[in-house]
Design a protein around this motif. Structure first.
Motif, PDB file in Angstrom:
ATOM      1  N   MET A   1       0.818  -1.193   0.000  1.00  0.00           N
ATOM      2  CA  MET A   1       0.000   0.000   0.000  1.00  0.00           C
ATOM      3  C   MET A   1       0.856   1.249   0.000  1.00  0.00           C
ATOM      4  SD  MET A   1      -2.182   2.063   2.185  1.00  0.00           S
ATOM      5  CE  MET A   1      -1.308   3.546   1.905  1.00  0.00           C
TER       6      MET A   1
ATOM      7  N   LYS B   1       3.485   1.356  -1.463  1.00  0.00           N
ATOM      8  CA  LYS B   1       4.305   1.255  -2.671  1.00  0.00           C
ATOM      9  C   LYS B   1       4.213   2.511  -3.528  1.00  0.00           C
ATOM     10  CE  LYS B   1       5.572  -2.610  -4.341  1.00  0.00           C
ATOM     11  NZ  LYS B   1       5.160  -3.990  -4.398  1.00  0.00           N
ATOM     12  N   SER B   2       2.980   2.961  -3.725  1.00  0.00           N
ATOM     13  CA  SER B   2       2.775   4.120  -4.579  1.00  0.00           C
ATOM     14  C   SER B   2       3.645   5.267  -4.074  1.00  0.00           C
ATOM     15  CB  SER B   2       1.317   4.538  -4.527  1.00  0.00           C
ATOM     16  OG  SER B   2       0.991   4.885  -3.194  1.00  0.00           O
TER      17      SER B   2
ATOM     18  N   LEU C   1       7.372   4.566  -4.841  1.00  0.00           N
ATOM     19  CA  LEU C   1       7.808   4.600  -6.229  1.00  0.00           C
ATOM     20  C   LEU C   1       7.880   6.022  -6.766  1.00  0.00           C
ATOM     21  CD1 LEU C   1       8.258   2.601  -8.761  1.00  0.00           C
ATOM     22  CD2 LEU C   1       6.267   3.869  -9.517  1.00  0.00           C
ATOM     23  N   PHE C   2       6.848   6.785  -6.484  1.00  0.00           N
ATOM     24  CA  PHE C   2       6.830   8.125  -7.044  1.00  0.00           C
ATOM     25  C   PHE C   2       7.275   9.169  -6.034  1.00  0.00           C
ATOM     26  CE2 PHE C   2       5.545   7.076 -11.120  1.00  0.00           C
ATOM     27  CZ  PHE C   2       4.634   6.050 -11.037  1.00  0.00           C
TER      28      PHE C   2
ATOM     29  N   ALA D   1       8.529  12.295  -7.311  1.00  0.00           N
ATOM     30  CA  ALA D   1       7.536  13.106  -8.007  1.00  0.00           C
ATOM     31  C   ALA D   1       6.468  13.635  -7.052  1.00  0.00           C
ATOM     32  CB  ALA D   1       6.874  12.293  -9.108  1.00  0.00           C
ATOM     33  N   LEU D   2       6.094  12.799  -6.076  1.00  0.00           N
ATOM     34  CA  LEU D   2       4.918  13.156  -5.282  1.00  0.00           C
ATOM     35  C   LEU D   2       5.254  13.560  -3.865  1.00  0.00           C
ATOM     36  CD1 LEU D   2       2.835  10.178  -6.464  1.00  0.00           C
ATOM     37  CD2 LEU D   2       2.572  12.545  -7.150  1.00  0.00           C
TER      38      LEU D   2
ATOM     39  N   VAL E   1       0.759  30.839  -2.831  1.00  0.00           N
ATOM     40  CA  VAL E   1       1.711  30.558  -3.896  1.00  0.00           C
ATOM     41  C   VAL E   1       2.638  29.417  -3.485  1.00  0.00           C
ATOM     42  CG1 VAL E   1       3.675  31.475  -5.190  1.00  0.00           C
ATOM     43  CG2 VAL E   1       1.635  32.874  -4.862  1.00  0.00           C
TER      44      VAL E   1
ATOM     45  N   GLY F   1       1.842  25.659  -3.883  1.00  0.00           N
ATOM     46  CA  GLY F   1       1.768  25.084  -5.224  1.00  0.00           C
ATOM     47  C   GLY F   1       0.572  25.570  -6.009  1.00  0.00           C
ATOM     48  N   GLY F   2       0.045  26.720  -5.690  1.00  0.00           N
ATOM     49  CA  GLY F   2      -1.064  27.246  -6.463  1.00  0.00           C
ATOM     50  C   GLY F   2      -2.392  26.657  -6.024  1.00  0.00           C
ATOM     51  N   GLY F   3      -2.374  25.568  -5.287  1.00  0.00           N
ATOM     52  CA  GLY F   3      -3.612  24.962  -4.817  1.00  0.00           C
ATOM     53  C   GLY F   3      -4.200  25.831  -3.732  1.00  0.00           C
TER      54      GLY F   3
ATOM     55  N   GLN G   1      -3.584  23.108   1.467  1.00  0.00           N
ATOM     56  CA  GLN G   1      -2.367  22.310   1.556  1.00  0.00           C
ATOM     57  C   GLN G   1      -2.727  20.881   1.188  1.00  0.00           C
ATOM     58  OE1 GLN G   1       0.050  22.957   5.101  1.00  0.00           O
ATOM     59  NE2 GLN G   1      -1.101  24.848   5.390  1.00  0.00           N
ATOM     60  N   PRO G   2      -1.765  20.097   0.725  1.00  0.00           N
ATOM     61  CA  PRO G   2      -2.064  18.738   0.284  1.00  0.00           C
ATOM     62  C   PRO G   2      -2.770  17.929   1.367  1.00  0.00           C
ATOM     63  CG  PRO G   2       0.203  19.333  -0.237  1.00  0.00           C
ATOM     64  CD  PRO G   2      -0.359  20.453   0.572  1.00  0.00           C
ATOM     65  N   ALA G   3      -3.680  17.088   0.936  1.00  0.00           N
ATOM     66  CA  ALA G   3      -4.366  16.206   1.875  1.00  0.00           C
ATOM     67  C   ALA G   3      -3.328  15.310   2.539  1.00  0.00           C
ATOM     68  CB  ALA G   3      -5.395  15.365   1.138  1.00  0.00           C
TER      69      ALA G   3
ATOM     70  N   PRO H   1      -9.882  12.803   3.314  1.00  0.00           N
ATOM     71  CA  PRO H   1      -9.293  14.151   3.250  1.00  0.00           C
ATOM     72  C   PRO H   1      -9.426  14.735   1.849  1.00  0.00           C
ATOM     73  CG  PRO H   1      -7.790  12.629   4.302  1.00  0.00           C
ATOM     74  CD  PRO H   1      -8.922  11.805   3.775  1.00  0.00           C
TER      75      PRO H   1
ATOM     76  N   GLU I   1      -9.174  18.209  -1.036  1.00  0.00           N
ATOM     77  CA  GLU I   1      -8.403  19.394  -1.422  1.00  0.00           C
ATOM     78  C   GLU I   1      -9.250  20.265  -2.338  1.00  0.00           C
ATOM     79  OE1 GLU I   1      -4.764  18.128  -3.294  1.00  0.00           O
ATOM     80  OE2 GLU I   1      -4.051  17.080  -1.503  1.00  0.00           O
ATOM     81  N   ASN I   2      -8.843  21.519  -2.459  1.00  0.00           N
ATOM     82  CA  ASN I   2      -9.484  22.439  -3.402  1.00  0.00           C
ATOM     83  C   ASN I   2      -8.453  22.924  -4.405  1.00  0.00           C
ATOM     84  OD1 ASN I   2     -12.178  22.745  -2.109  1.00  0.00           O
ATOM     85  ND2 ASN I   2     -10.903  23.471  -0.419  1.00  0.00           N
ATOM     86  N   HIS I   3      -8.810  22.870  -5.664  1.00  0.00           N
ATOM     87  CA  HIS I   3      -7.899  23.355  -6.710  1.00  0.00           C
ATOM     88  C   HIS I   3      -8.702  23.971  -7.844  1.00  0.00           C
ATOM     89  CE1 HIS I   3      -4.277  21.169  -5.296  1.00  0.00           C
ATOM     90  NE2 HIS I   3      -5.153  20.263  -4.888  1.00  0.00           N
TER      91      HIS I   3
ATOM     92  N   GLY J   1      -5.206  -0.495  -1.996  1.00  0.00           N
ATOM     93  CA  GLY J   1      -3.904  -1.149  -1.869  1.00  0.00           C
ATOM     94  C   GLY J   1      -3.298  -1.486  -3.214  1.00  0.00           C
ATOM     95  N   LEU J   2      -2.050  -1.054  -3.435  1.00  0.00           N
ATOM     96  CA  LEU J   2      -1.420  -1.269  -4.738  1.00  0.00           C
ATOM     97  C   LEU J   2      -0.295  -2.306  -4.711  1.00  0.00           C
ATOM     98  CD1 LEU J   2      -1.351   2.408  -6.077  1.00  0.00           C
ATOM     99  CD2 LEU J   2      -2.778   0.514  -6.893  1.00  0.00           C
ATOM    100  N   ASP J   3      -0.165  -3.041  -3.615  1.00  0.00           N
ATOM    101  CA  ASP J   3       0.878  -4.075  -3.584  1.00  0.00           C
ATOM    102  C   ASP J   3       0.659  -5.093  -4.694  1.00  0.00           C
ATOM    103  OD1 ASP J   3       2.291  -2.972  -1.547  1.00  0.00           O
ATOM    104  OD2 ASP J   3       1.255  -4.099   0.026  1.00  0.00           O
TER     105      ASP J   3
ATOM    106  N   LEU K   1       4.813  -0.258 -10.367  1.00  0.00           N
ATOM    107  CA  LEU K   1       3.739   0.650 -10.793  1.00  0.00           C
ATOM    108  C   LEU K   1       4.062   1.424 -12.059  1.00  0.00           C
ATOM    109  CD1 LEU K   1       2.579   2.116  -7.367  1.00  0.00           C
ATOM    110  CD2 LEU K   1       1.486   0.353  -8.750  1.00  0.00           C
TER     111      LEU K   1
ATOM    112  N   LEU L   1      -1.461   8.951  -9.762  1.00  0.00           N
ATOM    113  CA  LEU L   1      -0.934   9.177  -8.412  1.00  0.00           C
ATOM    114  C   LEU L   1      -0.462  10.608  -8.225  1.00  0.00           C
ATOM    115  CD1 LEU L   1       1.106   5.892  -7.888  1.00  0.00           C
ATOM    116  CD2 LEU L   1      -1.123   6.477  -6.932  1.00  0.00           C
TER     117      LEU L   1
ATOM    118  N   ASP M   1      -2.491  30.401 -11.722  1.00  0.00           N
ATOM    119  CA  ASP M   1      -2.435  29.102 -11.070  1.00  0.00           C
ATOM    120  C   ASP M   1      -1.905  28.088 -12.071  1.00  0.00           C
ATOM    121  OD1 ASP M   1      -3.444  29.704  -8.546  1.00  0.00           O
ATOM    122  OD2 ASP M   1      -5.488  29.729  -9.313  1.00  0.00           O
TER     123      ASP M   1
END
Lengths: 420, 424
Positions: free
Chosen positions: A1, A3-4, A7-8, A11-12, A77, A80-82, A85-87, B140, B142-144, B191-193, B198, B223, B354
């Motif tokens: 779980m 893993k995502s 891996l990223f 990036a994330l 700003v 990240g423009g959102g 804040q990230p969830a 949770p 978010e707003n964008h 779950g992504l196991d 990926l 993702l 934005d």
């Protein structure tokens, strides 16, 4: 779980982290700077005339307010423009949602992949396919899948992809046969999606291949023969290569002045004149066209009245049979007619609206059935002219008779073919 | 009367009507006689207006009833599988009101209640799951703000200037503030196991409507910033935009923003659905086609003046207003030309842009009444410069239908009437 997230991570999680840290730092720095600025402001104002102290105080309050506003902006700003804040990401699941049952997955997971995974067991031949196609598809796609009017063409078009107007069909363009099975099985016929049996879908796809001259008339398509079919344009696609072919060239600092010697009009939209008119223009034009329409209607009105009474002009009935092609992808009429996408239409004039037992009507029809109202020639005229306006919420996905003047003929046909 | 004259007359009707009605709205010219709007007691200043119980949910005032979505009937066989256009020529700022934001359906807009809503995640996941609407509201969020542009926006203009209005040439776009749960949160719940590596996996998404409109999204994007959204501009999504839940795929073509989303399947290959083979692939001059062209490249358009927004105030101060956007990030600069691309001036951005959202730009000029060829050119944070139509045609031919992000030209004549043209 997790893993995502691993891996990223660069990036994330990484961005989130960096953004988060940057946000923290920038607010702190900014805060310190703000205080310094404010102090400087204060000092300079205090150095000013004592008599102006009230004015100065007000000015300071204004500055503070402005600074707070800028802080908020800075924070937005930084995140990240959102707007939030990230969830929060969490390694422990929230334990929301419930396990999907195998029957549920089977009901919804019907997609078919290019390698044939997902195909149901079944088979169908070209001739069966032709029958089903003519019955359920031809009203829009033509008897030979050649298309009709603006509806999609499904056959032909070979060798046209490099022409001015390429004809992109299942045969000439589609790279995978799985796409045809998958799409027809789920989304066609238009207005009755998801009602075809696996065997009928195989048969229809076989017929479409036949219409494209890709198989002979004795061809049988099944989950076993599926991958034997070669799609002519399978090799006709390349992956997105804009980055190499375009972005690289279109990123230079652009010319700002004297970039061209002459600027001449080479083409204008007014010449093509295909822009829809706005309401005012349309109504202005309509009123200009009105006299003509009126004379037309006046000429036809007596004829129509006659028909309703006599109801047996063979030529008119025959014309009406032609009009009924617009309906037959969804409705049956005559001896042995049964319900399809729409209810059977026997004895429709005088029949209770929404009155066919066992047919799943929309709510507006269910309500009408409850009042016991019956179809009159006038009511049906209004419904067929503009189904959604006459019966708001109707599930008949038919936009209305292409030519309202056809109603007299259609009515004659409905009354003759559907006489009980 | 030749065609252009006819169009000019039509377009000019609004302007001349305003002139005939007295002083042109907004232009306070010197008056000989006192203005009765000022010197006489007006109805609205003496009688009372509507009460607060009159309009539980308001629509724009009736005087704005021409600011509506419009469709082009000849484009499609049926309005049920069709598109309409946002009246971008008449909007300002950046947020598109939901009620006039363009619609594109493949089998019509459906009425689906929150109670009947189910979202399934299956395929290569540890636990196939079913969520209710209420479940989604507990994760949770978010707003964008993001723009959503149909890949076919400006698609009718490949072969030449066709439609006379920014609404029709560029109106397959809207920009809203979405509230939603990141897709990665939902995938983590399942779950992504089970998916193993990926980097070569996909998330196939489909809607609950009859078309199902399936699309395959690479896992990396899934993702990243994809949202499962249930609110737009603060309120519930409109039916036509996927109520109760739609997918938001920032910067990528609108067709992937699946509405009424009901299922997401983790797969080891793209499904190659009809919407990613027969449609939304771009045919080039030699007949080969480019596929998986997901990102919407940087683009801009002057929304006013434009064919539906002629200049009605004569010479003097003129606000040139427009929109710019990029599926690759932020807009950093917009240049405007009034002479068909010979000379350019950098426009003022209405607000710090934005990422993957509409940016408003302005150029404030003194119009001397001479004809103009208005163009705008967007530059995004990657340094990409919006190309000319010739450059695009040279690279791709005229048949690709989708992804036309060329520089648009409006010809504005001495009377202020604007027309969609192409220039050398």
């Amino acid at each position: 779980m997790s893993k995502s997230l691993n891996l990223f991570a660069p990036a994330l999680g990484g961005t989130a982290l960096i953004v988060g840290v940057a946000y923290g730092i920038s607010t702190k720095n900014y805060g310190a700077q703000t205080i310094e600025n404010l102090e400087a402001q204060l000092a300079s104002s205090q150095a000013g005339a004592e008599t102006a102290s009230a004015k100065v105080q007000a000015a300071d309050a204004e500055i503070t307010e402005l600074m707070a506003e800028r802080d908020a902006l800075e924070a937005a700003v930084a995140s990240g423009g959102g707007l939030t804040q990230p969830a929060p990401a969490s390694d422990a699941p929230f334990n929301l949602g419930r396990e999907a049952l195998p029957e549920e997955v089977a009901a919804w997971d019907v997609d078919v992949l290019p390698d044939g995974r997902g195909l149901p067991v079944g088979s169908g031949d070209v001739w069966t396919g032709e029958e089903v196609f003519v019955e359920q598809c031809a009203s829009c796609h033509g008897d030979f899948a050649e298309g009709s009017g603006n509806w999609p063409v499904l056959a032909g078009g070979f060798g046209t992809l490099a022409d001015e107007d390429p004809v992109k069909t299942v045969g000439s363009y589609w790279p995978y046969l799985s796409t045809a099975f998958d799409y027809i099985n789920r989304s066609m016929p238009f207005g009755a999606a998801g009602t075809l049996s696996a065997d009928d879908t195989y048969a229809i796809v076989a017929y479409i291949l036949y219409s494209n001259d890709m198989v002979d008339d004795d061809f049988v398509l099944s989950n076993e023969t599926f991958l034997d079919v070669e799609m002519p344009n399978a090799g006709g696609f390349v992956l997105d290569d804009r980055a190499e072919l375009e972005y690289a060239h279109w990123s230079a600092e652009p010319c700002m002045s004297d970039c061209k010697e002459t600027v001449e009009i080479t083409m204008r939209a007014s010449v093509v004149d295909v822009t829809p008119e706005t309401e005012e223009e349309a109504s202005a034009e309509h009123s200009m066209a009105e006299p003509e329409t009126e004379t037309e209607m006046a000429a036809e009105a007596p004829q129509e009245a006659e028909v309703v009474e006599a109801a047996a002009d063979p030529a008119l009935i025959e014309a009406g049979q032609g009009v009924f092609r617009q309906c037959q992808s969804c409705h049956e009429i005559g001896a042995g007619a049964s319900d399809r996408t729409g209810p059977q239409l026997n004895g429709i004039i005088g029949r209770t609206i929404g009155g066919v037992d066992g047919f799943r009507y929309s709510n507006v029809f269910k309500d009408a059935a409850e009042t016991g109202d019956v179809w009159t020639a006038e009511a049906l005229d209004a419904y067929l002219a503009d189904p959604r306006a006459a019966m708001p919420g109707t599930k008949m996905s038919f936009r209305g008779l292409r030519n309202p003047e056809d109603y007299a003929a259609l009515l004659a046909y409905l009354q003759s073919a559907g006489a009980e | 009367m030749d065609d252009f004259a006819k169009t000019s007359r039509r377009a000019f009707l609004r302007g001349s009507a305003a002139v005939a009605a007295g002083s042109v709205a907004g232009t306070a010219a010197a008056q000989d006689a006192p203005d009765p709007l000022i010197t006489e007691l007006q109805d609205w200043a003496t009688f009372t207006g509507y009460g607060v119980d009159e309009t539980p949910y308001g629509l724009p005032i009736k005087y704005e009833d021409d600011v509506v979505r419009r469709n082009v009937a000849w484009l499609t066989a049926s309005p049920i599988s069709s598109i309409n256009f946002t009246p971008i020529h008449a909007l300002e700022g950046t947020i598109t009101p939901q009620g006039c934001a363009f619609e594109r359906h493949h089998s019509g807009a459906i009425e689906l209640t929150k109670d009947d809503y189910r979202l399934m995640i299956n395929g290569l996941v540890d636990r196939p799951l079913v969520f209710t609407y209420a479940d989604l509201e507990r994760l949770p969020r978010e707003n964008h703000v993001y723009f959503c542009e149909c890949a076919a926006n400006t698609g009718m203009e490949w072969a030449g200037a066709q439609l006379n209005g920014a609404q029709f040439t560029h109106g397959m776009i809207h920009n809203m503030e979405y509230t939603g749960v990141p897709l990665r949160t939902l995938l983590a719940e399942a779950g992504l196991d089970a998916a193993g590596d990926l980097s070569d996996k996909w998330v196939y998404v489909e809607g609950a409507d009859a078309s199902s409109n399936g699309r395959s999204i690479p896992m990396e994007k899934a993702l990243d910033d994809v949202l499962v959204a249930f609110k737009a501009n603060g309120e519930a999504l409109r039916m036509e935009h996927g109520y109760p839940v739609r997918l938001v795929v920032p910067g990528w073509e609108g067709n992937m923003w699946v509405k009424w989303i009901r299922r997401m399947e983790v797969t080891d290959a793209a499904v190659e659905s009809r919407e990613e083979t027969s449609k939304y692939t771009d045919v080039y001059e030699d007949g080969t086609a480019r596929k998986w062209t997901w990102e919407m490249d940087a683009k801009s358009v002057v929304t006013s003046p434009s064919p539906q927004m002629p200049i009605t105030h004569g010479t003097g101060p003129l606000v040139i207003s427009g929109l710019a956007w990029s599926g690759h990030g932020k807009i950093t600069r917009v240049d405007v030309s009034t002479d068909g691309g010979a000379n350019w001036q950098t426009a003022r951005l209405g607000k710090q842009g934005d990422t993957k959202a509409l940016t408003r730009f302005y150029l404030d000029i003194e119009w001397d009444g001479s004809p103009m060829f208005l163009q705008s050119r967007a530059i995004d944070e990657t340094g990409y410069v919006q190309p000319t139509k010739e450059a695009l045609r040279e690279a791709r031919g005229e048949n690709s239908v989708y992804h036309n992000n060329c520089i648009q030209t409006w010809y504005v004549n001495e009377e202020g009437v604007a027309e969609n043209v192409e220039v050398s």
